[in-house]
Design a protein around this motif. Structure first.
Motif, PDB file in Angstrom:
ATOM      1  N   GLY A 229       0.521  -1.027   0.259  1.00 47.10           N
ATOM      2  CA  GLY A 229       0.388  -0.021  -0.032  1.00 47.10           C
ATOM      3  C   GLY A 229       0.804   1.476   0.461  1.00 47.10           C
ATOM      4  N   LEU A 230       2.373   1.170   0.810  1.00 48.56           N
ATOM      5  CA  LEU A 230       3.447   2.366  -0.028  1.00 48.56           C
ATOM      6  C   LEU A 230       4.571   2.595  -0.740  1.00 48.56           C
ATOM      7  N   ARG A 231       4.096   1.333  -1.683  1.00 45.09           N
ATOM      8  CA  ARG A 231       4.518   2.476  -3.165  1.00 45.09           C
ATOM      9  C   ARG A 231       3.719   2.956  -3.930  1.00 45.09           C
ATOM     10  N   THR A 232       3.541   4.660  -3.886  1.00 46.15           N
ATOM     11  CA  THR A 232       2.957   5.142  -4.638  1.00 46.15           C
ATOM     12  C   THR A 232       3.837   6.419  -3.712  1.00 46.15           C
ATOM     13  N   ASN A 233       3.501   7.439  -5.091  1.00 49.07           N
ATOM     14  CA  ASN A 233       4.209   8.118  -4.419  1.00 49.07           C
ATOM     15  C   ASN A 233       3.669   9.635  -3.820  1.00 49.07           C
ATOM     16  N   LEU A 234       3.192  10.851  -3.421  1.00 52.26           N
ATOM     17  CA  LEU A 234       3.601  12.458  -2.787  1.00 52.26           C
ATOM     18  C   LEU A 234       2.696  12.576  -4.100  1.00 52.26           C
ATOM     19  N   GLY A 235       2.162  14.266  -4.036  1.00 54.74           N
ATOM     20  CA  GLY A 235       1.424  14.347  -5.191  1.00 54.74           C
ATOM     21  C   GLY A 235       1.276  15.942  -4.272  1.00 54.74           C
ATOM     22  N   ASP A 236       1.228  17.373  -5.497  1.00 51.80           N
ATOM     23  CA  ASP A 236       1.532  18.114  -5.116  1.00 51.80           C
ATOM     24  C   ASP A 236       0.463  19.192  -3.774  1.00 51.80           C
ATOM     25  N   ARG A 237      -0.858  18.098  -4.075  1.00 56.90           N
ATOM     26  CA  ARG A 237      -2.238  18.926  -2.539  1.00 56.90           C
ATOM     27  C   ARG A 237      -1.422  18.195  -1.611  1.00 56.90           C
ATOM     28  N   ASN A 238      -1.155  17.291  -0.976  1.00 58.30           N
ATOM     29  CA  ASN A 238      -0.146  16.376   0.671  1.00 58.30           C
ATOM     30  C   ASN A 238       1.267  17.153   0.113  1.00 58.30           C
ATOM     31  N   PHE A 239       2.113  17.387  -0.519  1.00 56.59           N
ATOM     32  CA  PHE A 239       3.427  17.341  -0.378  1.00 56.59           C
ATOM     33  C   PHE A 239       3.392  18.347   0.688  1.00 56.59           C
ATOM     34  N   PRO A 240       3.216  19.826  -0.012  1.00 51.84           N
ATOM     35  CA  PRO A 240       3.221  20.946   1.150  1.00 51.84           C
ATOM     36  C   PRO A 240       3.415  21.084   2.674  1.00 51.84           C
ATOM     37  N   ILE A 241       1.889  20.505   2.660  1.00 47.95           N
ATOM     38  CA  ILE A 241       1.540  20.669   4.008  1.00 47.95           C
ATOM     39  C   ILE A 241       2.739  19.092   5.049  1.00 47.95           C
ATOM     40  N   ILE A 242       2.390  18.204   4.056  1.00 48.42           N
ATOM     41  CA  ILE A 242       4.259  17.322   5.042  1.00 48.42           C
ATOM     42  C   ILE A 242       5.415  18.390   5.247  1.00 48.42           C
ATOM     43  N   LYS A 243       5.692  18.731   3.860  1.00 52.39           N
ATOM     44  CA  LYS A 243       6.860  19.364   3.411  1.00 52.39           C
ATOM     45  C   LYS A 243       6.656  20.272   5.250  1.00 52.39           C
ATOM     46  N   GLU A 244       6.122  21.036   5.139  1.00 47.15           N
ATOM     47  CA  GLU A 244       6.211  22.431   6.370  1.00 47.15           C
ATOM     48  C   GLU A 244       6.072  21.789   7.817  1.00 47.15           C
ATOM     49  N   HIS A 245       5.156  20.452   8.280  1.00 45.86           N
ATOM     50  CA  HIS A 245       5.241  20.191   9.229  1.00 45.86           C
ATOM     51  C   HIS A 245       5.215  18.832   9.921  1.00 45.86           C
ATOM     52  N   VAL A 246       5.736  17.903   8.415  1.00 47.00           N
ATOM     53  CA  VAL A 246       6.218  16.589   9.692  1.00 47.00           C
ATOM     54  C   VAL A 246       7.531  16.811  10.450  1.00 47.00           C
ATOM     55  N   ALA A 247       7.348  16.227  11.352  1.00 43.55           N
ATOM     56  CA  ALA A 247       8.142  16.780  12.117  1.00 43.55           C
ATOM     57  C   ALA A 247       9.582  15.246  11.952  1.00 43.55           C
ATOM     58  N   GLY A 248       9.604  14.126  11.186  1.00 51.84           N
ATOM     59  CA  GLY A 248      10.593  13.465  10.594  1.00 51.84           C
ATOM     60  C   GLY A 248       9.810  12.372   9.565  1.00 51.84           C
ATOM     61  N   ILE A 249      10.593  11.585   9.031  1.00 49.01           N
ATOM     62  CA  ILE A 249      10.411  10.231   8.182  1.00 49.01           C
ATOM     63  C   ILE A 249      11.500   9.125   8.478  1.00 49.01           C
ATOM     64  N   ILE A 250      10.903   8.239   9.321  1.00 49.09           N
ATOM     65  CA  ILE A 250      12.147   7.083   9.567  1.00 49.09           C
ATOM     66  C   ILE A 250      12.017   6.380   8.780  1.00 49.09           C
ATOM     67  N   ARG A 251      13.300   5.742   8.110  1.00 54.31           N
ATOM     68  CA  ARG A 251      12.989   4.591   7.177  1.00 54.31           C
ATOM     69  C   ARG A 251      13.142   3.279   8.437  1.00 54.31           C
ATOM     70  N   VAL A 252      11.957   2.161   7.341  1.00 56.25           N
ATOM     71  CA  VAL A 252      12.663   1.008   7.896  1.00 56.25           C
ATOM     72  C   VAL A 252      12.781  -0.164   6.921  1.00 56.25           C
ATOM     73  N   GLU A 253      13.276  -1.399   7.560  1.00 52.23           N
ATOM     74  CA  GLU A 253      13.853  -1.989   5.935  1.00 52.23           C
ATOM     75  C   GLU A 253      12.936  -3.289   6.297  1.00 52.23           C
ATOM     76  N   GLU A 254      12.956  -4.103   5.101  1.00 50.01           N
ATOM     77  CA  GLU A 254      12.167  -5.213   5.097  1.00 50.01           C
ATOM     78  C   GLU A 254      11.721  -6.171   6.028  1.00 50.01           C
ATOM     79  N   ASN A 255      12.746  -6.440   7.037  1.00 49.45           N
ATOM     80  CA  ASN A 255      12.805  -7.113   8.111  1.00 49.45           C
ATOM     81  C   ASN A 255      12.593  -6.691   9.183  1.00 49.45           C
ATOM     82  N   GLU A 256      12.220  -5.677   9.537  1.00 49.82           N
ATOM     83  CA  GLU A 256      11.496  -4.890  10.069  1.00 49.82           C
ATOM     84  C   GLU A 256       9.886  -4.688  10.166  1.00 49.82           C
ATOM     85  N   ILE A 257       9.541  -4.452   9.243  1.00 52.95           N
ATOM     86  CA  ILE A 257       8.391  -4.224   8.921  1.00 52.95           C
ATOM     87  C   ILE A 257       7.839  -6.055   9.566  1.00 52.95           C
TER      88      ILE A 257
END
Length: 311
Positions: A229-257
């Motif tokens: 469900g997470l193979r898609t990309n961000l878009g121009d409507r949601n990215f500005p909100i995310i860029k300005e306000h998200v506190a961080g994005i944490i990458r996780v490996e396949e074994n961790e998922i």
């Protein structure tokens, strides 16, 4: 989008969606050192948070638009969400679905009254088929994640979570197309004075993480992740909100998922899909930085192929 507007949206979609439960787990609190509150959208109608955004988008259409129906392209959860939301509101839903989409998902869409038009399994083919349907029927196109009404609807899960637990320090969500993350940010900013939002993302499909660094929308180099469900990309409507306000994005490996999926199945007896477990994996990976905090986790969905589990 202010608190009053978001509250109106929440009130408008209430008759069409479940108010999902918030569960806690002594086990997860113990292994993380964090007080966790799981917002279980796996118990939502059609099994995922996407019912919220789909419902809000359809309710916002004019009477004439509703009479011609709605169309989207999706291989999974949003296809089901739009079909069920449309059926409950009395509107036709046309779905451009890749021919290799899981049969169980096609059957669910058909069961909710959706009209499937099959296409090749790539983004361009999906978009072309959706455009063709739109031209033939006059149906209104609703994007699964890059649509203001969808984003605002998705944020209602966080509104409910903060109504139940107003003192949260953080909310963790998965990020794929960005609709849930952007909606959660808007809700947290409006309904809490201190709650920050962090996203978990598969390292193998880390476009959001790279977009945050570069300041522009990046595309996925690969999509080899179990979190389908997470193979898609961000878009121009949601990215500005995310860029300005998200506190961080944490990458996780396949074994961790896979480990997080297994733990929540075993310990909480919850059917969650790997995409949901990405947020839990991010909490586990980041636990040292959030020790002693009150943390909400949006369990985004539970639509899994039980004959093909990752563990």
């Amino acid at each position: 989008m202010n608190k009053t507007d978001l509250q109106k949206i929440h009130n408008r979609i209430k008759p069409y969606v479940h108010r999902t439960p918030v569960l806690t787990s002594h086990f997860f609190n113990k292994i993380t050192g964090v007080e966790l509150f799981f917002k279980c959208e796996n118990f939502q109608k059609m099994g995922a948070f996407k019912m919220r955004g789909a419902t809000n988008a359809i309710l916002n259409l004019t009477k004439e638009q509703k009479s011609k129906g709605v169309v989207t392209h999706s291989s999974g959860n949003f296809a089901q969400a739009l079909a069920l939301a449309a059926e409950s509101i009395g509107v036709k839903a046309f779905i451009a679905m890749p021919e290799n989409a899981p049969q169980v998902k096609k059957e669910a869409v058909l069961g909710y009254g959706g009209i499937i038009k099959e296409c090749d399994s790539n983004a361009i083919a999906r978009e072309m088929e959706a455009d063709k349907i739109q031209l033939e029927t006059g149906a209104t196109f609703i994007h699964p994640s890059n649509d203001d009404d969808v984003i605002h609807g998705q944020g209602t899960a966080a509104i409910e979570l903060l109504e139940d637990y107003p003192n949260l320090d953080y909310i963790f969500t998965p990020v794929g197309g960005g609709g849930l993350l952007a909606g959660t940010i808007l809700a947290a900013n409006s309904f809490s004075e201190k709650c920050k939002v962090i996203a978990g993302e598969p390292a193998n499909a880390d476009d959001a993480y790279r977009s945050l660094i570069s300041g522009k929308i990046e595309l996925n180099r690969t999509t080899h992740t179990i979190a389908d469900g997470l193979r898609t990309n961000l878009g121009d409507r949601n990215f500005p909100i995310i860029k300005e306000h998200v506190a961080g994005i944490i990458r996780v490996e396949e074994n961790e998922i896979i480990n997080a999926t297994k733990l929540i199945w075993e310990r909480m007896k919850l059917v969650v899909e790997p995409s949901s477990a990405v947020a839990i994996a991010a909490v586990l990976k980041n636990k040292e930085n959030i020790k002693g905090q009150k943390v909400g986790v949006i369990i985004s969905g539970g639509n899994v192929d039980v004959s093909n589990l990752p563990f």
